[in-house]
Motif scaffolding. Structure first.
Motif, PDB file in Angstrom:
ATOM      1  N   PHE A 158       3.295   4.176  -7.126  1.00 34.51           N
ATOM      2  CA  PHE A 158       3.224   4.362  -5.680  1.00 34.51           C
ATOM      3  C   PHE A 158       1.894   3.878  -5.114  1.00 34.51           C
ATOM      4  CE2 PHE A 158       6.264   7.565  -7.103  1.00 34.51           C
ATOM      5  CZ  PHE A 158       7.309   7.353  -6.211  1.00 34.51           C
ATOM      6  N   PRO A 159       1.925   2.942  -4.177  1.00 37.59           N
ATOM      7  CA  PRO A 159       0.692   2.556  -3.490  1.00 37.59           C
ATOM      8  C   PRO A 159       0.272   3.655  -2.523  1.00 37.59           C
ATOM      9  CG  PRO A 159       2.559   1.464  -2.473  1.00 37.59           C
ATOM     10  CD  PRO A 159       3.104   2.213  -3.659  1.00 37.59           C
ATOM     11  N   MET A 160      -0.970   3.588  -2.097  1.00 34.37           N
ATOM     12  CA  MET A 160      -1.450   4.530  -1.092  1.00 34.37           C
ATOM     13  C   MET A 160      -0.645   4.362   0.189  1.00 34.37           C
ATOM     14  SD  MET A 160      -5.329   4.899   0.391  1.00 34.37           S
ATOM     15  CE  MET A 160      -6.016   4.881  -1.271  1.00 34.37           C
ATOM     16  N   SER A 161      -0.312   5.464   0.832  1.00 33.38           N
ATOM     17  CA  SER A 161       0.515   5.408   2.041  1.00 33.38           C
ATOM     18  C   SER A 161      -0.185   4.614   3.141  1.00 33.38           C
ATOM     19  CB  SER A 161       0.830   6.812   2.547  1.00 33.38           C
ATOM     20  OG  SER A 161      -0.334   7.433   3.057  1.00 33.38           O
ATOM     21  N   ARG A 162       0.621   4.001   3.999  1.00 32.88           N
ATOM     22  CA  ARG A 162       0.080   3.221   5.119  1.00 32.88           C
ATOM     23  C   ARG A 162      -0.777   4.108   6.024  1.00 32.88           C
ATOM     24  NH1 ARG A 162       1.692  -1.588   7.246  1.00 32.88           N
ATOM     25  NH2 ARG A 162       3.551  -1.564   5.910  1.00 32.88           N
ATOM     26  N   GLU A 163      -0.323   5.339   6.219  1.00 26.53           N
ATOM     27  CA  GLU A 163      -1.069   6.263   7.093  1.00 26.53           C
ATOM     28  C   GLU A 163      -2.449   6.561   6.524  1.00 26.53           C
ATOM     29  OE1 GLU A 163      -0.631  10.759   9.027  1.00 26.53           O
ATOM     30  OE2 GLU A 163       0.966   9.920   7.764  1.00 26.53           O
ATOM     31  N   LEU A 164      -2.503   6.817   5.210  1.00 30.66           N
ATOM     32  CA  LEU A 164      -3.786   7.127   4.601  1.00 30.66           C
ATOM     33  C   LEU A 164      -4.685   5.894   4.569  1.00 30.66           C
ATOM     34  CD1 LEU A 164      -5.645   9.120   3.302  1.00 30.66           C
ATOM     35  CD2 LEU A 164      -4.462   8.776   1.109  1.00 30.66           C
ATOM     36  N   ARG A 165      -4.105   4.729   4.318  1.00 32.21           N
ATOM     37  CA  ARG A 165      -4.909   3.501   4.357  1.00 32.21           C
ATOM     38  C   ARG A 165      -5.512   3.315   5.747  1.00 32.21           C
ATOM     39  NH1 ARG A 165      -0.531   1.093   1.507  1.00 32.21           N
ATOM     40  NH2 ARG A 165       0.034  -0.169   3.317  1.00 32.21           N
ATOM     41  N   GLY A 166      -4.714   3.647   6.767  1.00 35.63           N
ATOM     42  CA  GLY A 166      -5.226   3.551   8.138  1.00 35.63           C
ATOM     43  C   GLY A 166      -6.371   4.512   8.385  1.00 35.63           C
ATOM     44  N   GLU A 167      -6.245   5.737   7.859  1.00 41.87           N
ATOM     45  CA  GLU A 167      -7.323   6.721   8.025  1.00 41.87           C
ATOM     46  C   GLU A 167      -8.614   6.224   7.386  1.00 41.87           C
ATOM     47  OE1 GLU A 167      -6.686  10.748   6.784  1.00 41.87           O
ATOM     48  OE2 GLU A 167      -4.672  10.813   7.647  1.00 41.87           O
ATOM     49  N   ILE A 168      -8.486   5.691   6.179  1.00 45.03           N
ATOM     50  CA  ILE A 168      -9.680   5.241   5.464  1.00 45.03           C
ATOM     51  C   ILE A 168     -10.287   4.020   6.147  1.00 45.03           C
ATOM     52  CG2 ILE A 168     -10.505   4.304   3.270  1.00 45.03           C
ATOM     53  CD1 ILE A 168      -8.309   6.070   1.952  1.00 45.03           C
ATOM     54  N   ALA A 169      -9.418   3.102   6.614  1.00 40.09           N
ATOM     55  CA  ALA A 169      -9.913   1.922   7.319  1.00 40.09           C
ATOM     56  C   ALA A 169     -10.653   2.322   8.588  1.00 40.09           C
ATOM     57  CB  ALA A 169      -8.754   0.981   7.649  1.00 40.09           C
ATOM     58  N   LYS A 170     -10.106   3.281   9.321  1.00 39.73           N
ATOM     59  CA  LYS A 170     -10.764   3.754  10.542  1.00 39.73           C
ATOM     60  C   LYS A 170     -12.099   4.404  10.211  1.00 39.73           C
ATOM     61  CE  LYS A 170     -10.137   6.739  14.559  1.00 39.73           C
ATOM     62  NZ  LYS A 170      -9.398   7.869  15.141  1.00 39.73           N
ATOM     63  N   TRP A 171     -12.118   5.197   9.137  1.00 39.24           N
ATOM     64  CA  TRP A 171     -13.364   5.848   8.734  1.00 39.24           C
ATOM     65  C   TRP A 171     -14.438   4.806   8.405  1.00 39.24           C
ATOM     66  CZ3 TRP A 171     -16.115   5.744   4.119  1.00 39.24           C
ATOM     67  CH2 TRP A 171     -17.151   6.674   4.018  1.00 39.24           C
TER      68      TRP A 171
END
Length: 357
Positions: free
Chosen positions: A34-47
């Protein structure tokens, strides 16, 4: 000038841990499908876009990550130590407890880094064989060796890598009652076994659990591991930890993953897939000596008379772990995506039945 003449004499012929080149569908390293979820990738990118502290060193004490791990483990933050993968925690154990010539006990077959790390840290590994019929732990043998060899550290891997066999709680308790050394319980695949022995830490301060975010949590690329133990154990291991050992991004991401529900859903899917695959693999038993061992982890350990089985699977685009030496008849294959799993099953059928015909 020959640089080898400067290398420690006991390390000149040592071969370090070997990793296969990546080819085809990866089923060789027990990683998450399982890859990291799109939502979590978005959170990390925003951070990352908004964060201005990456120019500073990371939190050397991993305070937030340790607190998050403690909350989910039922322990306190001072019972957690973070490292660069569980490999670094293994190295911390050697650096903290081994003096030159000290012995560790390790299962065979199991994770080769125990013995390699001991050698690098001036110790020596003594192996005990797992029971031949099912790779279970030989408890009486372990207790006898501990009395005779007086090891500093006893390593127990559960579920064991590569066999997938568990160490039952009653067996662990019997060992803890019968030894007077550090007991390092490698639980890299513990999330797949459904067994939780962390309450034993309160009774046995010499017990330390080694865990990782590389398997069930799908963060192998960030290399986050941790130890759980008594306050005295964690304080001892902390004395050899280098400052700033875990990057800020690794700390933040691991804490976020642990707070989200997806990883539990991913584990549940892997367990269902494990059951499905095992039922089909059992139907191959006897073809060219094929046998699949029951697994409590996210991979299968299999035996066959086809010596080049790993190479034949690679020709079909499947990269599995193929062994040499005394394990040359064995392969280990991770549970991957359903498409990859189906290809693996179909390829095994094709190879084994094709040879038989």
């Amino acid at each position: 000038m020959d640089i080898r003449t400067f290398i420690r004499k006991d390390l000149r012929d040592m071969v370090n841990y070997q990793v296969q080149p990546v080819r085809g569908i990866k089923m060789d390293a027990n990683e998450s499908p399982f890859p990291m979820s799109r939502e979590l990738r978005g959170e990390i990118a925003k951070w990352i876009q908004e964060e201005e502290t990456l120019r500073f060193y990371p939190d050397t004490d991993c305070v937030e990550l340790r607190r998050t791990i403690a909350e989910t483990s039922g322990l306190s933050a001072d019972q957690v130590l973070c490292g660069v993968g569980s490999d670094q925690i293994i190295d911390f154990l050697m650096k903290t407890f081994l003096e030159e010539g000290d012995t560790i006990l390790v299962p065979e077959p199991s994770f080769s880094m125990y013995a390699l790390s001991a050698k690098i840290n001036h110790g020596k590994a003594v192996a005990f064989d797992l029971n031949a019929e099912d790779f279970s732990y030989p408890i009486d043998t372990i207790l006898q060796l501990c009395r005779e060899r007086k090891p500093k550290i006893l390593f127990l891997c559960t579920p064991n890598n590569p066999t997938g066999s568990p160490l039952e709680r009653c067996e662990l308790e019997r060992i803890l009652e019968g030894v007077s050394c550090i007991v390092a319980l490698d639980e890299a695949y513990g999330e797949f076994s459904g067994q939780n022995d962390l309450d034993l830490i309160e009774t046995y301060p010499n017990l330390v659990s080694l865990r990782t975010f590389s398997k069930a949590f799908g963060l192998a690329g960030l290399r986050v591991g941790y130890a759980l133990g008594s306050r005295e154990m964690i304080q001892a291991l902390d004395t050899v930890k280098a400052p700033y050992n875990l990057s800020t991004i690794a700390q933040i991401t691991a804490a976020k993953v642990l707070r989200r529900p997806e990883y539990k859903e991913h584990i549940a899917w892997i367990l269902r897939e494990r059951d499905r695959m095992y039922e089909q693999l059992r139907q191959l038993e006897g073809k060219q000596g094929f046998y699949c061992y029951p697994s409590s982890a996210n991979y299968f350990f299999m035996r066959s008379n086809v010596e080049n089985l790993g190479a034949l699977l690679l020709e079909r685009g499947l990269l599995v772990r193929a062994y040499t030496g005394s394990l040359k008849s064995y392969i280990r294959a991770s549970i991957t995506t359903q498409e990859g799993n189906d290809l693996f099953l179909a390829s095994l059928w094709e190879i084994l039945e094709g040879i038989e015909s």
